[in-house]
Design an enzyme around this catalytic site. Structure first.
Site, mmCIF file in Angstrom:
data_model
loop_
_atom_site.group_PDB
_atom_site.id
_atom_site.type_symbol
_atom_site.label_atom_id
_atom_site.label_comp_id
_atom_site.label_asym_id
_atom_site.label_seq_id
_atom_site.Cartn_x
_atom_site.Cartn_y
_atom_site.Cartn_z
ATOM 1 N N ASP A 1 90.781 2.119 65.898
ATOM 2 C CA ASP A 1 90.580 3.321 66.720
ATOM 3 C C ASP A 1 91.355 3.163 68.013
ATOM 4 O OD1 ASP A 1 88.052 5.639 66.721
ATOM 5 O OD2 ASP A 1 89.263 5.348 68.531
ATOM 6 N N THR B 1 88.799 16.305 57.734
ATOM 7 C CA THR B 1 88.887 17.657 57.189
ATOM 8 C C THR B 1 90.166 18.284 57.727
ATOM 9 O OG1 THR B 1 86.497 17.763 57.168
ATOM 10 C CG2 THR B 1 87.670 19.863 56.976
ATOM 11 N N GLU C 1 85.186 14.235 53.023
ATOM 12 C CA GLU C 1 83.879 13.618 53.273
ATOM 13 C C GLU C 1 82.808 14.703 53.389
ATOM 14 O OE1 GLU C 1 82.928 10.307 53.337
ATOM 15 O OE2 GLU C 1 81.060 11.433 53.322
ATOM 16 N N ALA D 1 65.765 30.161 58.642
ATOM 17 C CA ALA D 1 66.257 30.999 59.744
ATOM 18 C C ALA D 1 66.056 30.257 61.063
ATOM 19 C CB ALA D 1 65.494 32.317 59.761
ATOM 20 N N GLY D 2 66.900 30.555 62.009
ATOM 21 C CA GLY D 2 66.790 29.892 63.315
ATOM 22 C C GLY D 2 67.870 30.406 64.246
ATOM 23 N N CYS E 1 81.400 20.660 62.612
ATOM 24 C CA CYS E 1 82.077 21.081 61.379
ATOM 25 C C CYS E 1 82.059 22.585 61.097
ATOM 26 C CB CYS E 1 81.495 20.325 60.185
ATOM 27 S SG CYS E 1 81.904 18.572 60.245
ATOM 28 N N LYS F 1 84.301 24.872 63.459
ATOM 29 C CA LYS F 1 85.752 24.635 63.396
ATOM 30 C C LYS F 1 86.289 24.843 61.985
ATOM 31 C CE LYS F 1 86.303 19.648 62.735
ATOM 32 N NZ LYS F 1 86.921 19.596 61.424
ATOM 33 N N LYS G 1 71.524 19.089 65.966
ATOM 34 C CA LYS G 1 70.447 18.992 64.988
ATOM 35 C C LYS G 1 69.712 17.677 65.220
ATOM 36 C CE LYS G 1 72.888 16.971 61.045
ATOM 37 N NZ LYS G 1 73.144 17.104 59.630
HETATM 38 P P1 NAD Z 1 84.820 11.653 65.818
HETATM 39 O O1 NAD Z 1 85.357 12.436 66.949
HETATM 40 O O2 NAD Z 1 83.435 11.133 65.866
HETATM 41 O O3 NAD Z 1 85.774 10.404 65.526
HETATM 42 C C1 NAD Z 1 87.155 10.475 65.494
HETATM 43 C C2 NAD Z 1 87.696 9.139 65.992
HETATM 44 O O4 NAD Z 1 89.112 9.101 65.780
HETATM 45 C C3 NAD Z 1 87.503 8.901 67.498
HETATM 46 O O5 NAD Z 1 86.803 7.702 67.699
HETATM 47 C C4 NAD Z 1 88.921 8.829 68.057
HETATM 48 O O6 NAD Z 1 89.048 7.927 69.128
HETATM 49 C C5 NAD Z 1 89.680 8.353 66.837
HETATM 50 N N1 NAD Z 1 91.128 8.577 66.870
HETATM 51 C C6 NAD Z 1 91.822 9.615 67.400
HETATM 52 N N2 NAD Z 1 93.133 9.438 67.181
HETATM 53 C C7 NAD Z 1 93.288 8.282 66.496
HETATM 54 C C8 NAD Z 1 94.398 7.599 65.948
HETATM 55 N N3 NAD Z 1 95.627 8.063 66.070
HETATM 56 N N4 NAD Z 1 94.169 6.433 65.298
HETATM 57 C C9 NAD Z 1 92.921 5.938 65.175
HETATM 58 N N5 NAD Z 1 91.827 6.553 65.669
HETATM 59 C C10 NAD Z 1 92.006 7.725 66.302
HETATM 60 O O7 NAD Z 1 85.021 12.579 64.521
HETATM 61 P P2 NAD Z 1 84.148 12.587 63.180
HETATM 62 O O8 NAD Z 1 82.930 13.412 63.388
HETATM 63 O O9 NAD Z 1 84.027 11.215 62.658
HETATM 64 O O10 NAD Z 1 85.120 13.443 62.234
HETATM 65 C C11 NAD Z 1 86.313 12.901 61.720
HETATM 66 C C12 NAD Z 1 86.853 13.842 60.662
HETATM 67 O O11 NAD Z 1 85.907 13.940 59.585
HETATM 68 C C13 NAD Z 1 87.055 15.273 61.136
HETATM 69 O O12 NAD Z 1 88.162 15.793 60.469
HETATM 70 C C14 NAD Z 1 85.811 15.983 60.684
HETATM 71 O O13 NAD Z 1 86.006 17.352 60.472
HETATM 72 C C15 NAD Z 1 85.532 15.295 59.370
HETATM 73 N N6 NAD Z 1 84.129 15.309 58.960
HETATM 74 C C16 NAD Z 1 83.147 15.117 59.881
HETATM 75 C C17 NAD Z 1 81.823 15.111 59.466
HETATM 76 C C18 NAD Z 1 80.713 14.929 60.463
HETATM 77 O O14 NAD Z 1 79.562 15.226 60.126
HETATM 78 N N7 NAD Z 1 80.994 14.440 61.666
HETATM 79 C C19 NAD Z 1 81.506 15.286 58.129
HETATM 80 C C20 NAD Z 1 82.538 15.438 57.205
HETATM 81 C C21 NAD Z 1 83.854 15.455 57.648
#
Ligand code: NAD
Length: 455
Positions: A30, A121, A157, A276-277, A284, A287, A344
């Protein structure tokens, strides 16, 4: 297998520890050095149930770094890209983090075959984009073609924050989209313990009773990319639908919770996502629905159903202020207490949290707003110091002398509040239960004016 996970957020951390738990060697990289430092000191930078315990369990199988070369990209069998993909103001997806990760991967690619997997995503076509970026960067650094060194796949995911580990270990399905059979073969074997469910379940996360083999859905790249958006938008629409019914139920004297029960018992409909709420939030639904609408526009299509779900969600949030105004006649100078800030329960995630939006609207109408959350307070103080909300460590302090109390997040502990005492602290015993979560009859017996959603 050697696995590199780019991104140590909610998704990246969860898949890192999950894959380490089922026997793979994982390096999680990261760019946020603060996060990596915290992880090195054994701390988890986010609140996600079970994650700290799991991290402890797999210490030897997962390491954290902020450097792609140190992560061992050149030795990796599989690299997951799980970086953030936030929305741009026009609703399209900000791909800058995905692009940066792809460039780092291209720069560090080794001689063996590596499967690069988009787990973030990402809009349809992003598999091709990553493919091209990796190739271009590799060529720049090596004056050679990468040839057969890598293939790109999509494996979206579906985990839910608050039960992320459970969902990663015991998923409903795993989707793999690729144009090259080698990617499917490598990922099938990577996921095999999860697909077969033949790993010993962690003590603190028992396998759901009766869970058999997990279906693997293999598709081409755009289908896998679309599955993720289609699934999330469907859920957003389902919630939007019951919220639309809630507004009507309130007018006609129906109770939407009874309507939802009567609908949900129909096996064609099902009971889930029919509560409902005051609407969905989180990182997610907002966006991803905006991104799908803008992808459709790119191809000359409109998305009226998804658009409507977004509008209804917005209406639910607005409704809180309107309903409080009609009860209290003016919001100027009123103190409104919010119970719950996270989007949530069981998470500290505040991205697109309804509470923040509701607070802003109430403040704009001249109200004072106090708020409590059992987990997300420190994040709120850190990320939204200037919101104008009085953050309270104690729920009772938040409600003291309030003219109304709004239950925003259905944390289980709020059910157990000393409601009689709370009533004594309120200036006006008005309770807006934004999740139809609290024991209505009991509260009414205590003398509350209880307002639910659609009842
Ligand atoms: P997050 O913001 O919690 O984590 C993203 C991480 O990526 C951060 O720690 C950031 O520092 C790091 N990052 C940014 N640029 C980077 C790079 N070049 N190299 C390495 N690390 C880098 O995001 P998240 O909630 O984990 O979501 C990640 C992806 O998964 C998104 O596309 C999201 O839509 C998708 N997703 C999220 C969920 C969810 O419930 N959070 C569920 C399914 C899918």
């Amino acid at each position: 297998m050697n696995v590199v996970v780019a991104g140590a957020g909610y998704v990246g951390l969860t898949i890192s520890v999950t894959l380490a738990y089922v026997g793979h060697d994982v390096a999680c990289v990261d760019v946020d050095e603060g996060k990596i430092e915290l992880l090195h000191s054994g701390k988890v930078p986010i609140f996600e149930p079970g994650l700290a315990a799991m991290l402890n369990l797999v210490r030897a199988g997962v390491r954290f770094t902020s450097c792609y070369r140190d992560a061992g990209v050149d030795q990796a069998d599989v690299i997951f890209v799980s970086v953030g993909t936030p929305s741009l103001p026009n609703g399209t997806t900000d791909l800058r983090y995905v692009k940066a990760a792809a460039r780092e991967i291209g720069r560090n690619l080794g001689p063996g075959l590596t499967v690069i997997v988009n787990k973030s995503t990402v809009p349809i076509g992003s598999g091709n984009l990553v493919n091209a970026l990796v190739r271009d960067v590799f060529r720049t650094h090596n004056e050679d073609d990468p040839g057969d060194r890598y293939v790109v796949a999509s494996s979206p995911e579906f985990l839910r924050e608050g039960s992320a580990l459970h969902d990663a270990l015991y998923p409903d399905r795993i989707v793999v989209g690729a144009e090259d059979q080698r990617a499917v073969d490598v990922l099938s074997s990577l996921y095999r313990p999860i697909l077969n469910q033949d790993f010993p379940a962690p003590e603190f996360l028992p396998r759901p009773y009766g869970l058999g083999a997990v279906p693997l859905v293999t598709t081409n790249l755009p289908s896998a990319e679309l599955i993720k958006y289609a699934a999330n938008c469907f859920l957003a629409v389902k919630i939007g639908y019951i919220n639309e019914m809630a507004q009507l139920a309130e007018r006609v004297g129906a109770d939407v919770t009874q309507v939802a029960r009567g609908m949900g018992l129909d096996s064609r409909i099902g009971p889930r996502f029919l509560r409902a709420g005051i609407g969905w939030g989180g990182s997610c639904f907002g966006k991803d629905s905006a991104a799908l609408i803008s992808t459709a526009e790119e191809y000359g299509l409109t998305s009226p159903i998804i658009q409507a779900a977004r509008e209804i969600n917005e209406r639910q949030r607005r409704w809180v202020g309107e309903r409080l105004l009609s009860e209290l006649k003016t919001l100027k100078g009123r103190k409104i207490a919010l119970l719950g800030l996270a989007f949530k329960p069981h998470t500290d995630d505040l991205r697109d949290a309804p509470a923040l939006d509701i607070a802003r609207r109430l403040l704009a109408r001249g109200a004072q707003v106090s708020a409590h959350d059992p987990v997300a307070l420190s994040r709120a103080r850190r990320e939204y110091p200037d919101l104008g909300v009085l953050y309270c460590d104690d729920a009772l302090a938040a409600v003291r002398e309030a003219d109304a109390l709004v239950l925003v997040t259905e944390w289980p502990e709020y059910r157990r509040l000393p409601w009689e005492k709370v009533k004594g602290l309120l200036r006006v015993p008005l309770l807006l239960d934004g999740r139809n979560f609290l024991p209505r009859h009991e509260l009414e017996r205590l003398g509350y004016r209880y307002v639910g959603v659609g009842r």
